[in-house]
Design an enzyme around this catalytic site. Sequence first.
Site, PDB file in Angstrom:
ATOM      1  CG  ASP A  10      -3.196   1.862  -8.091  1.00 39.25           C
ATOM      2  OD1 ASP A  10      -2.107   2.543  -7.925  1.00 39.25           O
ATOM      3  OD2 ASP A  10      -4.077   2.111  -7.018  1.00 39.25           O
ATOM      4  CE1 TYR A  42       2.071  -2.731  -4.338  1.00 39.35           C
ATOM      5  CE2 TYR A  42       2.454  -1.872  -6.863  1.00 39.35           C
ATOM      6  CZ  TYR A  42       1.915  -2.907  -6.031  1.00 39.35           C
ATOM      7  OH  TYR A  42       1.289  -4.001  -6.757  1.00 39.35           O
ATOM      8  N   GLY A  43       4.170   2.761  -1.632  1.00 44.64           N
ATOM      9  CA  GLY A  43       4.884   3.841  -1.544  1.00 44.64           C
ATOM     10  C   GLY A  43       6.320   3.959  -1.013  1.00 44.64           C
ATOM     11  CB  CYS A  73       0.373   2.895  -9.801  1.00 45.33           C
ATOM     12  SG  CYS A  73       1.378   2.794  -8.076  1.00 45.33           S
ATOM     13  CB  CYS A 183      -0.541   9.372  -5.172  1.00 44.63           C
ATOM     14  SG  CYS A 183      -1.389   7.924  -4.288  1.00 44.63           S
ATOM     15  CG  HIS A 185      -4.742   5.388  -3.734  1.00 41.18           C
ATOM     16  ND1 HIS A 185      -3.857   4.764  -4.381  1.00 41.18           N
ATOM     17  CD2 HIS A 185      -5.461   4.476  -2.841  1.00 41.18           C
ATOM     18  CE1 HIS A 185      -3.868   3.407  -4.319  1.00 41.18           C
ATOM     19  NE2 HIS A 185      -4.818   3.530  -3.262  1.00 41.18           N
TER      20      HIS A 185
HETATM   21  N1  DGL Z   1      -1.891   4.903  -6.467  1.00 44.67           N
HETATM   22  C1  DGL Z   1      -0.479   5.035  -6.427  1.00 44.67           C
HETATM   23  C2  DGL Z   1       0.207   6.319  -7.003  1.00 44.67           C
HETATM   24  O1  DGL Z   1      -0.268   6.772  -7.913  1.00 44.67           O
HETATM   25  C3  DGL Z   1       0.179   4.851  -4.994  1.00 44.67           C
HETATM   26  C4  DGL Z   1      -0.548   4.170  -3.950  1.00 44.67           C
HETATM   27  C5  DGL Z   1       0.736   3.461  -3.244  1.00 44.67           C
HETATM   28  O2  DGL Z   1       1.519   3.808  -2.545  1.00 44.67           O
HETATM   29  O3  DGL Z   1       0.689   2.142  -3.053  1.00 44.67           O
HETATM   30  O4  DGL Z   1       1.389   6.442  -6.504  1.00 44.67           O
END
Ligand code: DGL
Length: 260
Positions: A10, A42-43, A73, A183, A185
């Site tokens: 992730d 990352y989003g 992720c 997501c 998180h």
């Molecule tokens: N945990 C990531 C997901 O499932 C996203 C977090 C991020 O934006 O880095 O999309």
Amino acid sequence: MNNAPIGVFDSGLGGLTVWSELYRKMPEESLIYFGDGKNCPYGDQPREKVISYVDDAVRRLIDKGVKMIVIACNAATAVAIDYLRKTYPIPFIGLEPAVKPAALSSKSGVIGILATKATLEGRLFRETSQRYADRVRILAQVGEGFVELVEENREQSPEAEQIVGKLLRPMLEAGADRIVLGCTHYPFLAGVMRQIIAGRNVELIQPAEAVERQTEAVMQKFDLRAESGHLPTYEFCTCANEAYRQRLIAKSETAKQMIF
Ligand code: DGL
């Protein structure tokens, strides 16, 4: 049979909500968790950058001898899964928001999807939501600020209530009875979400169990299960620093205690 570890990746701490399900349900499998931590979130970042972060992490996991990788992720899956499957010979499990179970179980005909921008703009989400668009009204919303709350350990704070409430309440007011956590998180914010939902007949839907089942199916198909009685090992890696690696370990304990 294959006793090599499963890699779980992730951008940061979020994938631990998937890792914990693998840990619980597959007691004989060794797991190596890789949480980037340096380039998270990352989003909102350009595709090319995200692909290069994911590629770097995947190479490191492959160098450690993993037999398959769970991309825990949604954002990384949306951007990089086609590239990974084309480039590397091992199996990859990807994640996408659980639109199908939400659409099929909704009674109000309205479902809310919370995810990052990269996920909501991705092909997988577009195709799946089109498939169910005649059945339910889909309210898709970027969880602005949610990943930061989790990365900074502020899930239980007054700001969390405010930031999550601002985006979740309009979905509830529009009649959504299923909220998809798109997501990895976001399940760490389930406590605050449940306080906001309190008293309404609304279910939160997270992907960990479905991902675990899919991982089992792929291991079965390619004969990748560890031998019965195999003693597993658990490793945590990051491209941030030792302090972040310690945070991954501490957060994995929190994730293990979470009953969803
Ligand atoms: N945990 C990531 C997901 O499932 C996203 C977090 C991020 O934006 O880095 O999309």
